[in-house]
Write a protein that holds these residues in place. Structure first.
Motif, PDB file in Angstrom:
ATOM      1  N   ALA A 287     -64.834  -1.448 123.656  1.00 25.85           N
ATOM      2  CA  ALA A 287     -63.537  -1.958 123.210  1.00 25.85           C
ATOM      3  C   ALA A 287     -62.809  -0.902 122.380  1.00 25.85           C
ATOM      4  N   ALA A 288     -63.545  -0.241 121.505  1.00 21.37           N
ATOM      5  CA  ALA A 288     -62.949   0.833 120.698  1.00 21.37           C
ATOM      6  C   ALA A 288     -62.528   1.991 121.586  1.00 21.37           C
ATOM      7  N   LEU A 289     -63.341   2.300 122.593  1.00 18.18           N
ATOM      8  CA  LEU A 289     -62.995   3.371 123.526  1.00 18.18           C
ATOM      9  C   LEU A 289     -61.677   3.067 124.225  1.00 18.18           C
ATOM     10  N   ALA A 290     -61.521   1.835 124.669  1.00 18.41           N
ATOM     11  CA  ALA A 290     -60.282   1.445 125.340  1.00 18.41           C
ATOM     12  C   ALA A 290     -59.089   1.616 124.405  1.00 18.41           C
ATOM     13  N   ARG A 291     -59.275   1.269 123.143  1.00 12.26           N
ATOM     14  CA  ARG A 291     -58.206   1.408 122.168  1.00 12.26           C
ATOM     15  C   ARG A 291     -57.851   2.881 121.958  1.00 12.26           C
ATOM     16  N   VAL A 292     -58.874   3.726 121.817  1.00 11.59           N
ATOM     17  CA  VAL A 292     -58.641   5.155 121.622  1.00 11.59           C
ATOM     18  C   VAL A 292     -57.957   5.753 122.843  1.00 11.59           C
ATOM     19  N   ARG A 293     -58.391   5.371 124.014  1.00 16.28           N
ATOM     20  CA  ARG A 293     -57.750   5.868 125.235  1.00 16.28           C
ATOM     21  C   ARG A 293     -56.266   5.523 125.245  1.00 16.28           C
ATOM     22  N   HIS A 294     -55.960   4.299 124.868  1.00 12.06           N
ATOM     23  CA  HIS A 294     -54.558   3.865 124.833  1.00 12.06           C
ATOM     24  C   HIS A 294     -53.765   4.693 123.822  1.00 12.06           C
ATOM     25  N   LEU A 295     -54.335   4.891 122.648  1.00 13.61           N
ATOM     26  CA  LEU A 295     -53.643   5.648 121.604  1.00 13.61           C
ATOM     27  C   LEU A 295     -53.433   7.109 122.006  1.00 13.61           C
ATOM     28  N   LEU A 296     -54.450   7.718 122.626  1.00 13.23           N
ATOM     29  CA  LEU A 296     -54.327   9.109 123.051  1.00 13.23           C
ATOM     30  C   LEU A 296     -53.278   9.274 124.143  1.00 13.23           C
ATOM     31  N   THR A 297     -53.117   8.247 124.937  1.00 16.29           N
ATOM     32  CA  THR A 297     -52.080   8.285 125.967  1.00 16.29           C
ATOM     33  C   THR A 297     -50.700   8.083 125.352  1.00 16.29           C
ATOM     34  N   GLU A 298     -50.592   7.093 124.469  1.00 13.28           N
ATOM     35  CA  GLU A 298     -49.306   6.757 123.875  1.00 13.28           C
ATOM     36  C   GLU A 298     -48.772   7.866 122.967  1.00 13.28           C
ATOM     37  N   CYS A 299     -49.656   8.557 122.251  1.00 12.66           N
ATOM     38  CA  CYS A 299     -49.199   9.593 121.316  1.00 12.66           C
ATOM     39  C   CYS A 299     -48.911  10.919 122.012  1.00 12.66           C
ATOM     40  N   GLY A 300     -49.172  10.993 123.313  1.00 16.32           N
ATOM     41  CA  GLY A 300     -48.867  12.198 124.074  1.00 16.32           C
ATOM     42  C   GLY A 300     -50.008  13.195 124.172  1.00 16.32           C
ATOM     43  N   ALA A 301     -51.170  12.877 123.588  1.00 15.64           N
ATOM     44  CA  ALA A 301     -52.289  13.823 123.621  1.00 15.64           C
ATOM     45  C   ALA A 301     -52.769  14.068 125.045  1.00 15.64           C
ATOM     46  N   ARG A 302     -52.872  13.001 125.824  1.00 17.34           N
ATOM     47  CA  ARG A 302     -53.370  13.160 127.192  1.00 17.34           C
ATOM     48  C   ARG A 302     -52.432  14.045 128.009  1.00 17.34           C
ATOM     49  N   THR A 303     -51.147  13.764 127.937  1.00 16.43           N
ATOM     50  CA  THR A 303     -50.173  14.570 128.684  1.00 16.43           C
ATOM     51  C   THR A 303     -50.187  16.012 128.213  1.00 16.43           C
ATOM     52  N   SER A 304     -50.275  16.209 126.910  1.00 18.84           N
ATOM     53  CA  SER A 304     -50.276  17.568 126.357  1.00 18.84           C
ATOM     54  C   SER A 304     -51.461  18.382 126.873  1.00 18.84           C
ATOM     55  N   VAL A 305     -52.646  17.786 126.903  1.00 19.84           N
ATOM     56  CA  VAL A 305     -53.839  18.506 127.354  1.00 19.84           C
ATOM     57  C   VAL A 305     -53.786  18.744 128.857  1.00 19.84           C
ATOM     58  N   GLU A 306     -53.273  17.785 129.600  1.00 16.00           N
ATOM     59  CA  GLU A 306     -53.091  18.002 131.044  1.00 16.00           C
ATOM     60  C   GLU A 306     -52.156  19.183 131.297  1.00 16.00           C
ATOM     61  N   GLN A 307     -51.104  19.265 130.506  1.00 12.18           N
ATOM     62  CA  GLN A 307     -50.163  20.382 130.655  1.00 12.18           C
ATOM     63  C   GLN A 307     -50.805  21.707 130.267  1.00 12.18           C
ATOM     64  N   LEU A 308     -51.630  21.697 129.217  1.00 10.45           N
ATOM     65  CA  LEU A 308     -52.339  22.911 128.816  1.00 10.45           C
ATOM     66  C   LEU A 308     -53.266  23.398 129.923  1.00 10.45           C
ATOM     67  N   ALA A 309     -53.963  22.460 130.554  1.00 11.32           N
ATOM     68  CA  ALA A 309     -54.847  22.836 131.663  1.00 11.32           C
ATOM     69  C   ALA A 309     -54.040  23.437 132.805  1.00 11.32           C
ATOM     70  N   ASP A 310     -52.917  22.799 133.129  1.00 12.46           N
ATOM     71  CA  ASP A 310     -52.041  23.332 134.186  1.00 12.46           C
ATOM     72  C   ASP A 310     -51.578  24.744 133.838  1.00 12.46           C
ATOM     73  N   GLN A 311     -51.185  24.943 132.592  1.00 13.17           N
ATOM     74  CA  GLN A 311     -50.680  26.254 132.162  1.00 13.17           C
ATOM     75  C   GLN A 311     -51.739  27.338 132.309  1.00 13.17           C
ATOM     76  N   HIS A 312     -52.973  27.020 131.939  1.00 10.58           N
ATOM     77  CA  HIS A 312     -54.036  28.010 132.049  1.00 10.58           C
ATOM     78  C   HIS A 312     -54.388  28.298 133.512  1.00 10.58           C
ATOM     79  N   GLU A 313     -54.336  27.278 134.351  1.00 14.42           N
ATOM     80  CA  GLU A 313     -54.593  27.503 135.773  1.00 14.42           C
ATOM     81  C   GLU A 313     -53.513  28.391 136.383  1.00 14.42           C
ATOM     82  N   ARG A 314     -52.255  28.105 136.038  1.00 17.14           N
ATOM     83  CA  ARG A 314     -51.161  28.938 136.563  1.00 17.14           C
ATOM     84  C   ARG A 314     -51.268  30.371 136.051  1.00 17.14           C
ATOM     85  N   ALA A 315     -51.607  30.502 134.767  1.00 12.95           N
ATOM     86  CA  ALA A 315     -51.746  31.847 134.199  1.00 12.95           C
ATOM     87  C   ALA A 315     -52.872  32.619 134.887  1.00 12.95           C
ATOM     88  N   ALA A 316     -53.943  31.919 135.241  1.00 13.40           N
ATOM     89  CA  ALA A 316     -55.045  32.570 135.950  1.00 13.40           C
ATOM     90  C   ALA A 316     -54.583  33.072 137.314  1.00 13.40           C
TER      91      ALA A 316
END
Length: 345
Positions: A287-316
Motif C-alpha cells: 500500500a505504501a509502495l502504491a502511494r510512493v509510486r503515485h507521488l513520484l509520478t505526480e511530482c514529475g520524478a518519473r518523467t524526469s528520470v525517463e527523460q534523463l535516460a533518453d538523453q544519455h541514450e541519445r548522447a551515446a
C-alpha cells in the motif's frame, strides 16, 4: 556469431569452475564452490556480448581471447552482485535464495540462532564473491593475448574495480543524505555500474582488437553513457516494475533507503514530505509502495528520470557516430544485447 560467442564464453566458465572443483572439495568447501557456480548461471550475458561488440567494432579479435575476457567480466559481475546483496542485506535474488540466504538457511537448519545463521550466510557470500573476483583477474592475466594487451586489460580491470568500490560506498553513504542532488546520484551510478558493466567490456574488446588509445577512450565514453542510461532504466524498473519481469522485489529499494535519481528529484519537490517516511522503512508494504509510486509520478520524478535516460541514450548514439562504422557496431550490439530498456526514439 553471437550464439557461438555465448557458447564459447559458457565453455570458459565451465572450465574455470571444473578446474577448481576438486581443489575446493579437498579443502572441505565444495558447497561454497557449487553455490558460486550456481550464482554465475543464467543472465543474458550482456557484458560478454559487449566485449565481442568492442572487438568487432575495431576490426575483430581472436575468438578464444574474446571468449576468455567475456568469461572474466561475467565473473566480475557475479562477484559484484554477490557482494552487493550482502551490503544490501538481501537474502534472495530473482525470488530464490542467494548465497547469503541459502547458507543462512543451512545454519538455521542445524540449530543456529537467527543472527548467527545470518552471519554465516553473509560470510559465505563474501568469500564466494572474493573467489569470483580473483578468478576474473586470473582469467584476464592468462587469456593468451599479447603481453602488452594483457597489461592494458589488467589496467582496465583495475580501474573498474576502483570505480566500483567508490561507487558502492557512495551508494551506501547516500542513504545518510536526503539532500543528495541528481547530478551526484548520476556520478554514483556511473562509478558503480557503468564503469564495469559497459565501459570495461567495450574497451576490453577494443584492446583485444588492437585499437589505439584514442579509440579505446572514446569507446569507454560511449559505454559510460550507455551504462548510466541502463542504471536509470533499472531504477525505474525497480520502483515501477514487477518482480516477475525485473527479478527484483519492488519494495527492496524503499526498504533499503536506496538513493536513486527518482528520490533525488522527489526531494526537491513538495511531495518529499510524504515520500520521505517510507524511505528506509523496513516495514514498508504494498500500500505504501502504491502511494510512493503515485507521488513520484505526480511530482514529475518519473518523467524526469525517463527523460534523463533518453538523453544519455541519445548522447551515446551521437558520440558513437564520431567512431564511424565502429560506433554503429557498438550501438547495434548494445541494442541486440537488450539488457537495456531502450526507447524507440
Amino acid at each position: 556469431m553471437t550464439h557461438d560467442h555465448d557458447a564459447a564464453v559458457q565453455a570458459r566458465l565451465d572450465a574455470f569452475f571444473a578446474s577448481r572443483a576438486a581443489r575446493m572439495a579437498a579443502r572441505g568447501a565444495d558447497d561454497l564452490w557449487t553455490a558460486l557456480r550456481h550464482a554465475s548461471d543464467g543472465g543474458k550475458r550482456l557484458r560478454p556480448r559487449l566485449v565481442q561488440a568492442g572487438a568487432v567494432a575495431c576490426g575483430g579479435a581472436d575468438a578464444d581471447h574474446s571468449a576468455t575476457i567475456g568469461a572474466a567480466v561475467e565473473l566480475l559481475h557475479t562477484a559484484f552482485v554477490i557482494h552487493d546483496d550482502v551490503i544490501d542485506g538481501d537474502q534472495t535474488r530473482r525470488g530464490l535464495p542467494n548465497i547469503s540466504g541459502s547458507f543462512a538457511h543451512d545454519g538455521a537448519r542445524v540449530g543456529a540462532a537467527p543472527d548467527v545463521a545470518r552471519r554465516y550466510g553473509e560470510a559465505a557470500a563474501l568469500l564466494a564473491g572474493d573467489l569470483a573476483l580473483a578468478g576474473a583477474v586470473q582469467l584476464v592475466a592468462r587469456c593468451g593475448a599479447p603481453a602488452e594487451r594483457v597489461a592494458r586489460l589488467l589496467d582496465l580491470m583495475d580501474d573498474a574495480l576502483l570505480d566500483s568500490a567508490a561507487g558502492e560506498l557512495a551508494d551506501v553513504r547516500a542513504t545518510l543524505d536526503d539532500s543528495l542532488p541528481v547530478a551526484e546520484v548520476l556520478r554514483m551510478e556511473e562509478l558503480k555500474t557503468a564503469a564495469y558493466s559497459f565501459s570495461l567490456p567495450l574497451q576490453a574488446g577494443a584492446v583485444l582488437a588492437g585499437a589505439n588509445e584514442e579509440v579505446v577512450t572514446e569507446i569507454g565514453e560511449v559505454g559510460r553513457l550507455l551504462g548510466i542510461a541502463y542504471q536509470l532504466r533499472d531504477d525505474l524498473g525497480g520502483m515501477f516494475g514487477d518482480e516477475t519481469s525485473t527479478g527484483k522485489n519492488p519494495l527492496s529499494d524503499l526498504r533499503e533507503g536506496k538513493r536513486t535519481a527518482l528520490l533525488a528529484h522527489a526531494a526537491t519537490t513538495d511531495a518529499w514530505d510524504q515520500v520521505r517516511p517510507h524511505v528506509g522503512d523496513p516495514d514498508v508494504d504494498t500500500a505504501a509502495l502504491a502511494r510512493v509510486r503515485h507521488l513520484l509520478t505526480e511530482c514529475g520524478a518519473r518523467t524526469s528520470v525517463e527523460q534523463l535516460a533518453d538523453q544519455h541514450e541519445r548522447a551515446a548514439r551521437e558520440r558513437a557516430i564520431l567512431l564511424g562504422s565502429a560506433g554503429a557496431e557498438l550501438i547495434g550490439a548494445a541494442w541486440l544485447a537488450h539488457d537495456l530498456a531502450w526507447s524507440a526514439a
